[in-house]
Motif scaffolding. Structure first.
Motif, PDB file in Angstrom:
ATOM      1  N   ARG A 285      -7.558  -6.593   6.089  1.00 19.67           N
ATOM      2  CA  ARG A 285      -7.606  -8.039   6.321  1.00 19.67           C
ATOM      3  C   ARG A 285      -6.980  -8.342   7.686  1.00 19.67           C
ATOM      4  NH1 ARG A 285      -2.974 -11.158   2.912  1.00 19.67           N
ATOM      5  NH2 ARG A 285      -4.535 -12.765   3.167  1.00 19.67           N
ATOM      6  N   ILE A 286      -7.264  -9.519   8.207  1.00 18.23           N
ATOM      7  CA  ILE A 286      -6.683  -9.923   9.486  1.00 18.23           C
ATOM      8  C   ILE A 286      -5.157  -9.906   9.383  1.00 18.23           C
ATOM      9  CG2 ILE A 286      -6.443 -11.842  11.108  1.00 18.23           C
ATOM     10  CD1 ILE A 286      -9.299 -12.692  10.308  1.00 18.23           C
ATOM     11  N   GLY A 287      -4.526  -9.195  10.310  1.00 18.65           N
ATOM     12  CA  GLY A 287      -3.066  -9.096  10.315  1.00 18.65           C
ATOM     13  C   GLY A 287      -2.509  -8.038   9.396  1.00 18.65           C
ATOM     14  N   GLY A 288      -3.370  -7.188   8.817  1.00 17.81           N
ATOM     15  CA  GLY A 288      -2.902  -6.184   7.871  1.00 17.81           C
ATOM     16  C   GLY A 288      -2.494  -4.865   8.493  1.00 17.81           C
ATOM     17  N   ASP A 289      -2.443  -4.782   9.814  1.00 17.75           N
ATOM     18  CA  ASP A 289      -2.204  -3.507  10.500  1.00 17.75           C
ATOM     19  C   ASP A 289      -0.834  -2.918  10.194  1.00 17.75           C
ATOM     20  OD1 ASP A 289      -4.619  -3.721  12.700  1.00 17.75           O
ATOM     21  OD2 ASP A 289      -3.667  -5.649  12.331  1.00 17.75           O
ATOM     22  N   ALA A 290       0.209  -3.739  10.235  1.00 16.39           N
ATOM     23  CA  ALA A 290       1.558  -3.218   9.985  1.00 16.39           C
ATOM     24  C   ALA A 290       1.675  -2.674   8.575  1.00 16.39           C
ATOM     25  CB  ALA A 290       2.599  -4.309  10.233  1.00 16.39           C
ATOM     26  N   ALA A 291       1.131  -3.385   7.601  1.00 19.82           N
ATOM     27  CA  ALA A 291       1.176  -2.920   6.218  1.00 19.82           C
ATOM     28  C   ALA A 291       0.405  -1.617   6.064  1.00 19.82           C
ATOM     29  CB  ALA A 291       0.607  -3.991   5.280  1.00 19.82           C
ATOM     30  N   ALA A 292      -0.732  -1.505   6.742  1.00 19.02           N
ATOM     31  CA  ALA A 292      -1.506  -0.264   6.682  1.00 19.02           C
ATOM     32  C   ALA A 292      -0.715   0.901   7.253  1.00 19.02           C
ATOM     33  CB  ALA A 292      -2.824  -0.437   7.429  1.00 19.02           C
ATOM     34  N   ALA A 293      -0.028   0.680   8.374  1.00 25.30           N
ATOM     35  CA  ALA A 293       0.774   1.741   8.978  1.00 25.30           C
ATOM     36  C   ALA A 293       1.926   2.147   8.064  1.00 25.30           C
ATOM     37  CB  ALA A 293       1.306   1.281  10.340  1.00 25.30           C
ATOM     38  N   VAL A 294       2.561   1.173   7.433  1.00 26.79           N
ATOM     39  CA  VAL A 294       3.651   1.493   6.506  1.00 26.79           C
ATOM     40  C   VAL A 294       3.110   2.237   5.291  1.00 26.79           C
ATOM     41  CG1 VAL A 294       5.342   0.466   4.927  1.00 26.79           C
ATOM     42  CG2 VAL A 294       5.180  -0.343   7.291  1.00 26.79           C
ATOM     43  N   GLU A 342       2.664  -4.290  -2.830  1.00 26.67           N
ATOM     44  CA  GLU A 342       2.921  -5.164  -1.683  1.00 26.67           C
ATOM     45  C   GLU A 342       2.125  -4.699  -0.468  1.00 26.67           C
ATOM     46  OE1 GLU A 342       6.644  -6.903   1.013  1.00 26.67           O
ATOM     47  OE2 GLU A 342       7.007  -5.308  -0.453  1.00 26.67           O
ATOM     48  N   ILE A 343       2.079  -3.393  -0.264  1.00 24.42           N
ATOM     49  CA  ILE A 343       1.308  -2.862   0.859  1.00 24.42           C
ATOM     50  C   ILE A 343      -0.165  -3.211   0.710  1.00 24.42           C
ATOM     51  CG2 ILE A 343       0.497  -0.711   1.909  1.00 24.42           C
ATOM     52  CD1 ILE A 343       3.320   0.437   1.272  1.00 24.42           C
ATOM     53  N   GLU A 344      -0.727  -3.002  -0.478  1.00 21.47           N
ATOM     54  CA  GLU A 344      -2.145  -3.297  -0.706  1.00 21.47           C
ATOM     55  C   GLU A 344      -2.447  -4.778  -0.488  1.00 21.47           C
ATOM     56  OE1 GLU A 344      -3.916  -0.236  -3.958  1.00 21.47           O
ATOM     57  OE2 GLU A 344      -2.330  -1.569  -4.681  1.00 21.47           O
ATOM     58  N   ARG A 345      -1.533  -5.634  -0.955  1.00 25.32           N
ATOM     59  CA  ARG A 345      -1.764  -7.080  -0.822  1.00 25.32           C
ATOM     60  C   ARG A 345      -1.812  -7.494   0.641  1.00 25.32           C
ATOM     61  NH1 ARG A 345       1.547 -11.763  -0.766  1.00 25.32           N
ATOM     62  NH2 ARG A 345       3.439 -10.527  -1.081  1.00 25.32           N
ATOM     63  N   HIS A 346      -0.905  -6.982   1.443  1.00 28.09           N
ATOM     64  CA  HIS A 346      -0.852  -7.406   2.849  1.00 28.09           C
ATOM     65  C   HIS A 346      -1.878  -6.679   3.716  1.00 28.09           C
ATOM     66  CE1 HIS A 346       2.497 -10.169   2.552  1.00 28.09           C
ATOM     67  NE2 HIS A 346       3.137  -9.294   1.807  1.00 28.09           N
ATOM     68  N   GLU A 353      -7.492   4.282   0.040  1.00 29.74           N
ATOM     69  CA  GLU A 353      -7.991   4.327   1.419  1.00 29.74           C
ATOM     70  C   GLU A 353      -6.883   4.706   2.392  1.00 29.74           C
ATOM     71  OE1 GLU A 353     -11.080   1.613   2.992  1.00 29.74           O
ATOM     72  OE2 GLU A 353     -10.543   0.365   1.259  1.00 29.74           O
ATOM     73  N   LEU A 354      -5.703   4.137   2.184  1.00 31.35           N
ATOM     74  CA  LEU A 354      -4.587   4.434   3.083  1.00 31.35           C
ATOM     75  C   LEU A 354      -4.095   5.866   2.873  1.00 31.35           C
ATOM     76  CD1 LEU A 354      -2.612   1.061   2.850  1.00 31.35           C
ATOM     77  CD2 LEU A 354      -4.259   1.789   4.588  1.00 31.35           C
ATOM     78  N   GLU A 355      -4.119   6.334   1.649  1.00 25.29           N
ATOM     79  CA  GLU A 355      -3.721   7.721   1.395  1.00 25.29           C
ATOM     80  C   GLU A 355      -4.698   8.701   2.050  1.00 25.29           C
ATOM     81  OE1 GLU A 355      -1.252   7.525  -2.801  1.00 25.29           O
ATOM     82  OE2 GLU A 355      -3.430   7.746  -2.888  1.00 25.29           O
ATOM     83  N   GLN A 356      -5.994   8.383   1.979  1.00 24.05           N
ATOM     84  CA  GLN A 356      -6.987   9.249   2.633  1.00 24.05           C
ATOM     85  C   GLN A 356      -6.746   9.296   4.140  1.00 24.05           C
ATOM     86  OE1 GLN A 356     -11.091   8.081   1.970  1.00 24.05           O
ATOM     87  NE2 GLN A 356     -11.808   9.298   3.715  1.00 24.05           N
ATOM     88  N   ALA A 357      -6.498   8.141   4.737  1.00 18.66           N
ATOM     89  CA  ALA A 357      -6.241   8.098   6.182  1.00 18.66           C
ATOM     90  C   ALA A 357      -4.981   8.874   6.526  1.00 18.66           C
ATOM     91  CB  ALA A 357      -6.127   6.649   6.645  1.00 18.66           C
ATOM     92  N   ALA A 358      -3.934   8.705   5.721  1.00 14.19           N
ATOM     93  CA  ALA A 358      -2.670   9.408   5.983  1.00 14.19           C
ATOM     94  C   ALA A 358      -2.848  10.914   5.866  1.00 14.19           C
ATOM     95  CB  ALA A 358      -1.602   8.921   5.011  1.00 14.19           C
ATOM     96  N   ASP A 359      -3.612  11.368   4.868  1.00 13.78           N
ATOM     97  CA  ASP A 359      -3.817  12.804   4.687  1.00 13.78           C
ATOM     98  C   ASP A 359      -4.575  13.407   5.868  1.00 13.78           C
ATOM     99  OD1 ASP A 359      -2.522  12.557   2.276  1.00 13.78           O
ATOM    100  OD2 ASP A 359      -4.332  12.674   1.046  1.00 13.78           O
ATOM    101  N   THR A 360      -5.583  12.672   6.361  1.00 15.46           N
ATOM    102  CA  THR A 360      -6.331  13.151   7.522  1.00 15.46           C
ATOM    103  C   THR A 360      -5.426  13.228   8.747  1.00 15.46           C
ATOM    104  OG1 THR A 360      -8.368  12.150   6.660  1.00 15.46           O
ATOM    105  CG2 THR A 360      -8.327  12.717   9.001  1.00 15.46           C
ATOM    106  N   TYR A 361      -4.649  12.189   8.948  1.00 14.92           N
ATOM    107  CA  TYR A 361      -3.714  12.166  10.082  1.00 14.92           C
ATOM    108  C   TYR A 361      -2.702  13.296   9.983  1.00 14.92           C
ATOM    109  CZ  TYR A 361       0.411  10.562  12.705  1.00 14.92           C
ATOM    110  OH  TYR A 361       1.503  10.500  13.529  1.00 14.92           O
ATOM    111  N   ALA A 362      -2.154  13.518   8.786  1.00 17.96           N
ATOM    112  CA  ALA A 362      -1.115  14.530   8.614  1.00 17.96           C
ATOM    113  C   ALA A 362      -1.650  15.949   8.776  1.00 17.96           C
ATOM    114  CB  ALA A 362      -0.463  14.382   7.235  1.00 17.96           C
ATOM    115  N   ALA A 363      -2.949  16.114   8.632  1.00 18.41           N
ATOM    116  CA  ALA A 363      -3.539  17.449   8.763  1.00 18.41           C
ATOM    117  C   ALA A 363      -3.768  17.854  10.214  1.00 18.41           C
ATOM    118  CB  ALA A 363      -4.868  17.504   7.992  1.00 18.41           C
ATOM    119  N   LEU A 388       3.295   1.095  14.277  1.00 13.96           N
ATOM    120  CA  LEU A 388       2.337   2.084  14.777  1.00 13.96           C
ATOM    121  C   LEU A 388       3.060   3.222  15.491  1.00 13.96           C
ATOM    122  CD1 LEU A 388      -0.482  -0.253  16.187  1.00 13.96           C
ATOM    123  CD2 LEU A 388      -0.284   0.744  13.900  1.00 13.96           C
ATOM    124  N   THR A 389       4.080   2.873  16.269  1.00 15.45           N
ATOM    125  CA  THR A 389       4.855   3.901  16.964  1.00 15.45           C
ATOM    126  C   THR A 389       5.626   4.760  15.972  1.00 15.45           C
ATOM    127  OG1 THR A 389       5.100   2.313  18.781  1.00 15.45           O
ATOM    128  CG2 THR A 389       6.434   4.297  18.881  1.00 15.45           C
TER     129      THR A 389
END
Length: 773
Positions: A285-294, A342-346, A353-363, A388-389
């Motif tokens: 959602r719009i503005g959801g970037d920080a929650a996605a990163a967390v 809370e993360i999903e809501r924001h 979806e976030l777990e899949q992205a994190a697993d790809t990044y961590a690999a 993000l940093t």
């Protein structure tokens, strides 16, 4: 070309083709024909972004040392055609039309008049701009400025001015006695300039072009690459063909980050072949970037805890964290306590979806994170960049090949002008060097940024506003408040190439000073001159004009600044302004003397293929922070703006954005091919569920009103709504047409960047118009 924006006649058809390909080729042919430069435009484009050629006047993406045959993108070609257009805004045009009449023209109609050919001064008696000689203009402007308090004068700079012009401009302003040097960074990436020094000790990104060849994963947040930096699609394509995953986080499924057909590949052009750019597309959602990163950080910490418990290799780069960072434990504690609900809501997406992205990044052994104004133009933009940093620091992805953070800048030298002193913050300028070189006392009082300048104008506390390029009146928020206040300014001066909204919304005394474009041959007393720019990756490039000037009456930007400075600062004889204009190499010598660490051997290095790189301590894992470490920052929640109820019943979250036929406020046509919008910019793209809940159907018309508590009505009427693939509760509309919905106070905490990507609005249905028999 259709220039009248009549949304009733517009067409809305889904565009199914990839970015690039024959669609880009067709668009290129159309713009060259539209601007009457088919032959000359084709020739000059072969020099764009090439060594010994000219730097594109639109985006600031990196220029490779080994360029493609066609080292330009569709939008870059449009910007070039716009600058070398055969159309002219001559004094005869101004004689035929009053300013009040031109004010009724839309942005496309104004700029489509072509290049302004002579200096003009507004005449209130006739309500027209009349020709004025350069000497008369400079004498009058300087006399008026000398009579004013420098603290009440603003010198604004757009992102197009060269390093040479920018250096001269800031020096003139400081010798005059002010640090009021806001620029287009204040409207876009100031959030970067605030956040990154706190985390990694540099104000710019750490990625270089060569990192694309070594990376193992690329993360994108809040950027429409296919429209705003299309040349990046080439290294992205190469990375994807090597199997590098690209994970995109964006509310809209932007075509350039979905699939790409390389126009320089015969195979792709004659077959259905294309490259899938994103391996995973997370539609937050719009503005959801920080929650996605967390959320990604939470998954990595959970897996790391499990790995430790089971005696397996860890996911965290603990050696990097121990040696180079501070604050990890405090950050990890907050992340562990933050619930997935809370993360999903924001974030607006599922945990999986976030777990899949994190697993790809961590690999991946190395990863780069790219972001744009979809991140920086939010109320909590600085916090988001911190998150993000943090995500990169967890895996040691700063300061090694194929890794780093990359804010994708917009305008062609917006980063470079900051490097040579265009800033309202005196602590960011080497004032000791300026004192020694020019024997004056630089002002040390903080100047005005863009939002603060607007507040002063609104309150009637400014005397003059000088614009080195740009379209300030159109780019700023709260236009319903700002335009009436702008007309009360005693003096406005604009250095221009084309007519724009800032020309027709003007101060009591107003001047238009037409300048050479970067693509035009710049002939001065010392011969043909060249300029330089800095790209998004911190590399400096030379740029040499290639076409005949649009008018014999044009002056270069350095010549304009020098002519004004000589009259404005008659007592400051330490600067040989005339000598600088005769030979821009002498300006570069002065830049080198002021910033020797960055610009040593400037003249000798400016034509280095691929540019010469500024030193970036963070790339070497040297942290220019107060504690000498890279810092994990602790989040303080995810609400986008507690002062504006974006999630209240009936309230939608609006993001403003550009179309594919647009660069900043310059609109090349009313079409947005990739989003399937044809013939209008007066449109809102909405989720189908929201349309039903609002009692609307595609094609209806509404007014949009901002939800705020300050009692000011902010409203845009007659907007057509259409269904689109966008998260529920979110709406997309066009910048700058919807800027009047952004309150001045609605800006990023810490950076004051207008929060153009998260505006709470309500929609008011307009009554259906009767159909006449």
């Amino acid at each position: 070309m259709k220039t009248k924006d009549t949304p009733e006649e517009a067409r809305f058809d889904e565009y199914n083709n990839a970015a690039g390909g024959w669609g880009s080729v067709k668009a290129l042919g159309s713009i060259l024909q539209q601007e009457h430069v088919i032959a000359s435009g084709t020739r000059v484009l072969m020099k764009q972004n090439k060594p010994e050629g000219f730097a594109c006047v639109s985006c600031s993406w990196a220029k490779p040392a080994d360029p493609h045959l066609f080292e330009f993108c569709e939008n870059g070609a449009k910007a070039t055609a716009w600058e070398i257009t055969g159309k002219r805004a001559t004094p005869e045009l101004f004689a035929r039309h009053t300013v009040t009449e031109m004010e009724r023209w839309n942005d496309l109609e104004l700029e489509s008049t072509g290049r302004v050919t002579e200096p003009m001064k507004y005449d209130p008696a006739s309500d027209r701009y009349l020709p004025v000689s350069w000497d008369e203009a400079f004498d009058d402007i300087a006399a008026r400025l000398r009579a004013m308090d420098p603290k009440k004068v603003v010198f604004y700079a757009s992102g197009r001015a060269s390093l040479e012009t920018s250096y001269m401009y800031q020096l003139m302003a400081r010798m005059y006695g002010t640090n009021n040097l806001p620029d287009s960074s204040n409207m876009c990436h100031e959030s970067t300039s605030v956040a990154l020094p706190q985390t990694i000790g540099v104000p710019v990104g750490t990625v270089r072009l060569e990192d694309f060849k070594h990376t193992g994963c690329i993360l994108f947040f809040g950027h429409n690459t296919g429209t705003n930096a299309p040349r990046m699609l080439h290294p992205l394509e190469e990375a994807r063909k090597r199997g590098v995953p690209v994970i995109t986080f964006n509310p809209l499924r932007e075509r350039g980050l979905q699939r790409f057909v390389n126009p320089q590949s015969p195979t792709e052009m004659i077959t259905p072949a294309h490259t899938e750019i994103s391996s995973q597309y997370v539609q937050i959602r719009i503005g959801g970037d920080a929650a996605a990163a967390v959320g990604m950080a939470k998954r990595i910490l959970e897996r790391d805890d499990l790995a430790q418990a089971e005696g397996r290799p860890r996911l965290l780069d603990q050696a990097f964290i121990d040696a180079h960072t501070s604050g990890m434990e405090a950050f990890a504690e907050v992340v562990r306590k933050t619930s997935w609900s809370e993360i999903e809501r924001h974030a607006g997406v599922a945990r999986t979806e976030l777990e899949q992205a994190a697993d790809t990044y961590a690999a991946a052994d190395s990863a780069m994170l790219m972001y744009g104004m979809g991140v920086t133009q939010h109320r909590e933009a600085v916090r988001t960049i911190h998150m993000l940093t943090n995500l990169l620091l967890l895996r040691g992805n700063i300061g090694k090949p194929g890794a780093g953070i990359c804010p994708i800048r917009g305008h062609s030298n917006v980063q470079g002008q900051r490097t040579v002193g265009i800033t309202e913050n005196p602590e960011m300028v080497p004032n000791d060097k300026l004192r020694a070189l020019y024997h004056f006392e630089p002002p040390m009082e903080k100047g005005l940024n863009t939002v603060e300048a607007c507040e002063k104008i609104r309150d009637g506390e400014l005397s003059a506003f000088f614009m080195l390029g740009g379209n300030f009146v159109r780019a700023i928020p709260d236009q319903g408040v700002m335009e009436p206040a702008w007309r009360k300014l005693p003096l406005t001066v604009q250095v221009v190439t084309h007519l724009n909204r800032s020309c027709v919304i003007h101060g009591k005394t107003a001047y238009l000073l037409p300048c050479l474009g970067r693509i035009e041959v710049d002939q001065q007393g010392g011969g043909e001159q060249s300029v330089s720019v800095e790209d998004s990756t911190g590399c400096m490039h030379g740029s040499r004009g290639r076409v005949k000037p649009a008018s014999p009456h044009l002056l270069s930007e350095p010549a304009i600044v020098a002519a004004l400075a000589k009259r404005l600062l008659p007592a400051h004889t330490q600067v040989d302004w005339d000598g600088w204009v005769a030979d821009y190499g002498r300006i570069r010598d002065a830049i080198e003397a002021t910033y020797p660490d960055i610009f040593h051997d400037f003249n000798a290095r400016m034509w280095t293929p691929g540019g010469f790189a500024r030193p970036l301590a963070a790339r070497e894992r040297q942290w220019k922070t107060p504690n000498g470490k890279a810092n994990f920052m602790v989040p303080d929640g995810f609400e986008p703006d507690p002062d504006m109820p974006a999630d209240a019943p009936g309230v939608l979250r609006l993001m403003t954005t550009r179309g594919d036929s647009q660069f900043n406020t310059t609109v090349y046509s009313l079409d947005d091919r990739f989003r399937g919008v044809w013939g209008t910019r007066r449109i809102l793209l909405m989720n189908r569920q929201d349309l039903r809940q609002q009692g609307l159907v595609p094609g209806d018309f509404v007014a949009a009103e901002t939800v705020s508590s300050d009692g000011v009505e902010r409203r845009v009427d007659h907007l057509r709504v259409e269904a689109f693939d966008i998260p529920a509760g979110c709406v997309m509309g066009y910048y700058p047409e919807l800027n009047r919905l952004i309150p001045l106070f609605h800006h990023a905490r810490g950076s004051k960047v207008p929060a153009a990507k998260s505006i709470p609005i309500r929609l008011i249905p307009e009554p259906a118009q009767p159909v006449l028999a």
